[in-house]
Design an enzyme around this catalytic site. Structure first.
Site, PDB file in Angstrom:
ATOM      1  N   ASP A   1      34.991  12.567  -5.461  1.00 15.62           N
ATOM      2  CA  ASP A   1      34.594  11.918  -6.719  1.00 15.62           C
ATOM      3  C   ASP A   1      33.083  12.035  -6.896  1.00 15.62           C
ATOM      4  O   ASP A   1      32.573  12.430  -7.949  1.00 15.62           O
ATOM      5  CB  ASP A   1      35.018  10.444  -6.649  1.00 15.62           C
TER       6      ASP A   1
ATOM      7  N   LYS B   1      32.939  13.318   7.125  1.00 16.36           N
ATOM      8  CA  LYS B   1      31.958  12.594   7.941  1.00 16.36           C
ATOM      9  C   LYS B   1      32.653  12.263   9.261  1.00 16.36           C
ATOM     10  O   LYS B   1      32.730  11.107   9.710  1.00 16.36           O
ATOM     11  CB  LYS B   1      31.510  11.326   7.184  1.00 16.36           C
TER      12      LYS B   1
ATOM     13  N   ASP C   1      26.630  14.013   3.932  1.00 22.99           N
ATOM     14  CA  ASP C   1      25.210  13.769   3.622  1.00 22.99           C
ATOM     15  C   ASP C   1      24.415  15.077   3.638  1.00 22.99           C
ATOM     16  O   ASP C   1      23.580  15.339   2.762  1.00 22.99           O
ATOM     17  CB  ASP C   1      24.594  12.710   4.543  1.00 22.99           C
TER      18      ASP C   1
ATOM     19  N   TYR D   1      40.309   4.832  -2.188  1.00 24.75           N
ATOM     20  CA  TYR D   1      40.790   4.562  -3.550  1.00 24.75           C
ATOM     21  C   TYR D   1      42.248   4.126  -3.584  1.00 24.75           C
ATOM     22  O   TYR D   1      42.789   3.862  -4.645  1.00 24.75           O
ATOM     23  CB  TYR D   1      40.612   5.801  -4.426  1.00 24.75           C
TER      24      TYR D   1
END
Ligand code: NAI
Length: 334
Positions: free
Chosen positions: A229, A172, A205, A125
């Site tokens: 987010d 991740k 995930d 972002y």
């Protein structure tokens, strides 16, 4: 009660209606807050050619406290989202979103009580994007040790202060070994300073699956910007949607509170909006202002009104207007 200056931005759509609820509640609670009201958003821009009423940013800088209604960004070039402007100007590095199941709010789960801490300033972002050539775009995922340690320390401090037992880092790092790896490394370094709070981590995930299977196993989640987010909205969905999702944007010396939802143009001006989320955001503000008793009174009044089920708004199956719901909450405050 000593006067406290705070900025109120009603914003677009239902913003005016739900801000009215906040002003009424604030008065009944005797918070001493003097609202400095500033217009902002797409409706203001349509009439004035700019998104923020002049003086808004200076007023927030002077007051340090602000409560913001939803604002829409006009589609097309030339306008920078108000939320992005505020985040950058006041370096609100932490976005705090508590979610919990509430009696009377239809949802699939019970016993969910999660606090999400989202890093608010970097990651994808940051907006570092460019075209490599006509057919290839590149976006940079920027993660720094400084921002990662800061947000993790914020999460553990919050846990310590609020009696939370566990903080889980979201990442991740198995794939993004450098960027998410740095975030994860920062998390575990900071965690060592808080031995009384359990610390673990989960891959994004796997987290999504665990959240929709057994969300009550999580206590606090801390995440880089993008994952934060997405899981914030996922978690709001777990507990019945946006009507009860408050948030706080926290910087070193400025705090901006808001509901997670948008301006709801489909019901704007019809006295149908549920003001609970902005009232809960106001409750977070009262707590941070040190008005813990007022914050708890307000939270209990909202929860009891909703649980009773007699005066609830259409989003959770009721027929009450914004005005009637606000009056029912106020009746419990007196
Ligand atoms: P939205 O949150 O405004 O509405 C989605 C659905 O939820 C609509 O059906 C709406 O009626 C309902 N809803 C939302 N809040 C509600 C409430 N308090 N009570 C009852 N029902 C409620 O999302 P949407 O439609 O995607 O966005 C509308 C505008 O809001 C857009 O211009 C968007 O950019 C802006 N927005 C602003 C935000 C902010 O300022 N923080 C956050 C999200 C969207």
């Amino acid at each position: 009660m000593q006067a406290i200056q705070a900025v109120l931005i009603p914003g677009d759509g239902i913003g005016r209606e739900i801000s009215q609820s906040v002003k009424q509640v604030s008065q009944v609670l005797g918070t001493g807050i003097v609202w400095q009201e500033y217009a902002a958003g797409a409706e203001y821009a349509a009439a004035n050619g700019e998104l923020l009423q002049p003086g808004t940013l200076d007023a927030i800088a002077a007051c340090h406290w602000a409560l913001k209604g939803p604002t829409a960004t006009p589609i097309g070039k030339g306008f920078r989202s108000i939320n992005v402007q505020l985040r950058q100007r006041f370096a609100t590095y932490a976005n705090l979103r508590p979610v919990r199941t509430l009696a009377g709010v239809p949802c699939r789960f019970s016993g969910v009580d999660i606090v999400i801490v989202r890093e608010n300033t970097e990651d994808l972002y940051k907006g570092i994007e460019y075209m490599l050539n006509e057919n290839t775009a590149n976006g940079i995922k920027l993660i720094t040790r400084e921002a990662s340690e800061k947000i993790c320390r914020f999460a553990f401090d919050y846990a310590r202060k609020n009696g939370r037992k566990k903080v889980t880092a979201v990442h991740k790092a198995n794939i993004m070994k450098l960027t998410d790896g740095l975030f994860l490394d920062s998390f575990h370094k900071v965690a060592a300073d808080y031995p009384e709070i359990a610390a673990d981590d989960v891959i994004i995930d796997a987290l999504c699956m665990k959240l929709v299977q057994k969300p009550e196993q999580f206590d606090m989640l801390v995440a880089p910007n993008l994952y934060g987010d997405i899981i914030s909205d996922l978690c709001a969905g777990l507990v019945g949607g946006l009507g009860f999702a408050p948030s706080a944007n926290i910087g070193e010396d400025t705090r901006i509170y808001e509901a997670v939802h948008g301006s709801a143009p489909d019901i704007a001006g019809q006295d149908k909006a549920n003001p609970s989320a902005i009232l809960m955001a106001f409750g977070m503000m009262l707590r941070d202002l040190g008005q813990v008793e007022n914050a708890e009174k307000l939270q209990t009044a909202i929860l009891d009104t909703v649980a009773e089920g007699k005066t609830t708004t259409a989003d959770i199956g009721g027929t009450a207007t914004t005005t009637a719901f606000t009056e029912a909450v106020i009746a419990r405050l007196q």
